[in-house]
Structure formats: C-alpha cells, structure tokens
Motif scaffolding. Structure first.
Motif, PDB file in Angstrom:
ATOM      1  N   ARG A 135      13.955   9.960 -27.073  1.00 50.84           N
ATOM      2  CA  ARG A 135      13.398  10.901 -26.104  1.00 50.84           C
ATOM      3  C   ARG A 135      13.750  10.543 -24.665  1.00 50.84           C
ATOM      4  N   ALA A 136      13.495   9.305 -24.267  1.00 50.13           N
ATOM      5  CA  ALA A 136      13.763   8.900 -22.881  1.00 50.13           C
ATOM      6  C   ALA A 136      15.252   9.010 -22.555  1.00 50.13           C
ATOM      7  N   GLU A 137      16.094   8.663 -23.514  1.00 50.26           N
ATOM      8  CA  GLU A 137      17.533   8.705 -23.285  1.00 50.26           C
ATOM      9  C   GLU A 137      18.050  10.141 -23.178  1.00 50.26           C
ATOM     10  N   VAL A 138      17.509  11.039 -24.004  1.00 47.91           N
ATOM     11  CA  VAL A 138      17.898  12.457 -23.920  1.00 47.91           C
ATOM     12  C   VAL A 138      17.489  13.016 -22.563  1.00 47.91           C
ATOM     13  N   ARG A 139      16.288  12.697 -22.142  1.00 48.07           N
ATOM     14  CA  ARG A 139      15.813  13.208 -20.851  1.00 48.07           C
ATOM     15  C   ARG A 139      16.652  12.651 -19.700  1.00 48.07           C
TER      16      ARG A 139
END
Length: 156
Positions: A135-139
């Motif tokens: 999630r954090a990496e996609v964002r």
C-alpha cells in the motif's frame, strides 16, 4: 523521482496554478507540493475525494460514469481532473484513482492506478499497474508519477 519544487517552478514560469484531485493517495500529492515553502503562489487547492459520494459532490463526477466504469477507471480520472480544474483557480489539474491495496480483483488488481491530467487544452488519461508492491509503495509511486505528469505537461 520528480522534485515538487521543480514542478512548482514550472507552474510559475507558465503562470498557472495547480490543483489536485486525489482518491487513493488521500492528499499526498498536495502534501508533497505544499511541503515546499512558498508553494501558495503555484498551488491552488487539493480535493481529497476518497468516497464515490465525495467524487460526485466535490468534483461533479457523473453517477452514470461510476456505474458504467467504476471508480478506478480512466473515465473517472478524466472527470476528476476536469472537475478539479472547473472548481478551482488552477490552470492545470492532476487526478488519481486506484487500488493501493491490499486487495483488488482480477479485473482491477492491486497496484492499478488511473491518472487524469486536465488543462484548458484538453484531458489526458493513462493507467499504470505498479503491481502488488504494498500500500505505502503504491501510494508513493502514484505521487511520483503524478508529479512527473505535471512536470511534463508544464514544460515549455
């Protein structure tokens, strides 16, 4: 990685303000731009429209478009960018809607993000599949890509 200060400099040179319309990033693009001191002369506003109701109410997204294509679609990204442009003092707007994860489906997998970029000359959309990278990496990847789209559109 595109430097937000460079994006703001390009906007100033073009004499335009920037607006953002964000779903899956929850305001992170606006946050990166406004981390830069003095950004208020090039950044007008950001719309965080996480829910479909917010997209309709704040950006004027058509419910028919949501029903036909779903929130994660280039059609919605385009309407988000156009809505942000119309509801601001900006001369360019970037929009993002996607599935940061975890989760997703066969048709709309985790890591898929749709981008919209609107200015008075038209609207451009694209979809990027970042993959199930977390999630954090996609964002973070979405923020970087949105800044790169703005920089490219603001180039002289």
């Amino acid at each position: 990685m595109t430097n937000p200060a460079d994006v703001l400099h390009l906007a100033r040179r073009r004499g335009v303000m920037i607006a953002t319309a964000e779903s899956c990033t929850g305001g992170l693009i606006a946050g990166r731009l406004t981390d830069v001191a003095g950004s208020s002369d090039a950044f007008d506003r950001g719309f965080v429209t996480y829910s479909n109701a917010a997209k309709v109410e704040m950006l004027g997204i058509r419910p028919e478009t949501l029903d036909a294509h779903g929130a994660v679609s280039e059609e919605i990204a385009a309407e988000m960018a156009q809505g942000a442009l119309a509801r601001s003092q900006a001369g360019i707007a970037v929009a993002v809607t996607g599935i940061a994860g975890p989760g997703g489906s066969e048709h709309k997998p985790e890591g898929r993000v749709c981008f919209g970029l609107a200015d008075p000359f038209g609207t451009h959309t694209e979809t990027v599949d970042f993959g199930a990278i977390g999630r954090a990496e996609v964002r973070a990847a979405t923020v970087d890509h949105a800044l790169a789209l703005l920089a490219g559109a603001l180039q002289p």
